[in-house]
Design an enzyme around this catalytic site. Structure first.
Site, PDB file in Angstrom:
ATOM      1  N   ASP A  72       0.877  -1.156   0.019  1.00  0.00           N
ATOM      2  CA  ASP A  72       0.009  -0.167  -0.103  1.00  0.00           C
ATOM      3  C   ASP A  72       0.908   1.190   0.170  1.00  0.00           C
ATOM      4  OD1 ASP A  72       1.079  -0.435   2.603  1.00  0.00           O
ATOM      5  OD2 ASP A  72      -1.161  -0.464   3.380  1.00  0.00           O
ATOM      6  N   ASN A 141      -7.731  -1.917  14.115  1.00  0.00           N
ATOM      7  CA  ASN A 141      -9.134  -2.472  13.859  1.00  0.00           C
ATOM      8  C   ASN A 141      -9.253  -3.592  12.781  1.00  0.00           C
ATOM      9  OD1 ASN A 141      -8.297  -1.490  11.304  1.00  0.00           O
ATOM     10  ND2 ASN A 141      -9.517   0.449  11.577  1.00  0.00           N
ATOM     11  N   HIS A 143      -7.470  -4.157   9.875  1.00  0.00           N
ATOM     12  CA  HIS A 143      -7.260  -3.783   8.540  1.00  0.00           C
ATOM     13  C   HIS A 143      -6.038  -4.485   8.055  1.00  0.00           C
ATOM     14  CE1 HIS A 143      -4.847   0.010   9.911  1.00  0.00           C
ATOM     15  NE2 HIS A 143      -4.149  -0.675   9.022  1.00  0.00           N
ATOM     16  N   GLU A 148      -9.699  -0.999   5.215  1.00  0.00           N
ATOM     17  CA  GLU A 148     -10.472  -0.734   6.314  1.00  0.00           C
ATOM     18  C   GLU A 148     -11.649  -1.565   6.485  1.00  0.00           C
ATOM     19  OE1 GLU A 148      -8.841   1.064   8.509  1.00  0.00           O
ATOM     20  OE2 GLU A 148      -8.161   2.850   7.836  1.00  0.00           O
TER      21      GLU A 148
HETATM   22  C1  GLP Z   1      -0.607   0.536   8.445  1.00  0.00           C
HETATM   23  C2  GLP Z   1      -0.412  -0.153   7.049  1.00  0.00           C
HETATM   24  C3  GLP Z   1      -0.714  -1.597   7.330  1.00  0.00           C
HETATM   25  C4  GLP Z   1       0.061  -1.970   8.391  1.00  0.00           C
HETATM   26  C5  GLP Z   1      -0.811  -1.442   9.663  1.00  0.00           C
HETATM   27  C6  GLP Z   1       0.044  -1.931  11.006  1.00  0.00           C
HETATM   28  O1  GLP Z   1      -1.932   1.435   8.337  1.00  0.00           O
HETATM   29  N1  GLP Z   1      -1.356   0.297   6.046  1.00  0.00           N
HETATM   30  O2  GLP Z   1      -0.151  -2.171   6.062  1.00  0.00           O
HETATM   31  O3  GLP Z   1       0.257  -3.260   8.654  1.00  0.00           O
HETATM   32  O4  GLP Z   1      -0.801  -0.126   9.504  1.00  0.00           O
HETATM   33  O5  GLP Z   1       1.257  -1.043  11.344  1.00  0.00           O
HETATM   34  P1  GLP Z   1       1.970  -1.117  12.536  1.00  0.00           P
HETATM   35  O6  GLP Z   1       2.915  -2.317  12.271  1.00  0.00           O
HETATM   36  O7  GLP Z   1       2.939  -0.062  12.852  1.00  0.00           O
HETATM   37  O8  GLP Z   1       1.271  -1.362  13.754  1.00  0.00           O
END
Ligand code: GLP
Length: 261
Positions: A72, A141, A143, A148
């Site tokens: 992403d 949440n 995702h 989302e």
């Molecule tokens: C972000 C990204 C995700 C990622 C998630 C968790 O929003 N879009 O791809 O897996 O949050 O992030 P973190 O590893 O910092 O908790």
């Protein structure tokens, strides 16, 4: 259709999650040197990238034939803005290893025509023969990528709004200035992710425990995007003990600890 995730490992700490993930990626590349990887960003995979760099430097894995796609990207930033996932990947991984630039793919955070950008990304994934291994984190949440809650399980790469709680979770990339975090993103879809031959999901920390519990035990429902992974037959989940408070209940096995094998 699969209904349960049966390859769930609880690691002692987040470093062990990173090491186990790096080993899985290395094994994938050893088995198929031209593997196509879907790569995550965020805090969770930082140790994974650090261990993978160590393995590359030690000559244990050769990245010269792999292809990568990032999962992403924020939308509405110059590509070289320090907050983009492209910049993150350069910092934590690509500046330290040799992957031919033409085999490294990102969504364009500054695309004039986001729909065409997303369709082109799907096309490039197809041209590379599809994703062999998708590596994912998970949002608080539930995702995956920027899919989302409410995202369709057959969704493809597209422009999406980012929820407020997710913007807050990403503020660390913008010196904790929430107002600087983009409101939209480009993300591979849940359908794009489910097309991968194998999926590896990582989660660490107590803040992920509820999402992980719902992913494993809750309904398979677009309101918890990660529950879609239960419809896939080759998913590995690596957790630390904080993200997996119910490890005894689920009866999971332990993976080797750093230096312990
Ligand atoms: C972000 C990204 C995700 C990622 C998630 C968790 O929003 N879009 O791809 O897996 O949050 O992030 P973190 O590893 O910092 O908790």
């Amino acid at each position: 259709m699969e209904q349960r995730l049966d390859d769930i490992s609880i690691c002692e700490n987040e470093k062990a999650v990173g090491k186990a993930a790096a080993k899985m990626i290395a094994q994938q590349i050893q088995q198929k040197p031209d593997s196509v990887l879907l790569l995550p960003t965020g805090r969770t995979p930082l140790d994974m990238y650090a261990y993978l760099v160590e393995m590359v430097n030690a000559g244990q894995v050769d990245l010269s034939r792999i292809a990568t796609f990032n999962l992403d990207e924020f939308y509405g930033l110059p590509q070289d803005h320090p907050g983009t996932f492209r910049s993150y990947m350069q910092r934590v991984f690509f500046s330290q290893v040799q992957v031919p630039a033409e085999r490294v793919h990102f969504l364009d955070s500054n695309a004039a025509d986001p729909a065409a950008e997303c369709d082109g990304y799907e096309q490039k994934i197809r041209e590379r023969g599809g994703i062999d291994l998708a590596i994912l984190g998970i949002g608080v949440n539930g995702h995956i990528g920027f899919n989302e809650p409410g995202s369709a399980f057959d969704s493809r790469t597209r422009l999406v709004p980012i929820r407020e709680e997710t913007r807050a979770a990403n503020a660390f990339l913008f010196n904790d200035h929430l107002d600087k975090v983009p409101t939209h993103a480009l993300t591979t879809g849940i359908g794009t992710i489910l097309d991968a031959k194998k999926i590896l999901l990582l989660a660490t920390g107590r803040s992920k425990a509820n999402a992980i519990h719902e992913m494993i035990h809750g309904d398979i429902n677009p309101e918890l995007p990660a529950s879609a992974l239960r419809m896939h037959s080759h998913v590995t989940v690596l957790l630390d003990s904080f993200a997996a408070p119910e490890s005894q209940e689920t009866g999971n096995r332990l993976v080797p600890q750093p230096g312990g094998d």
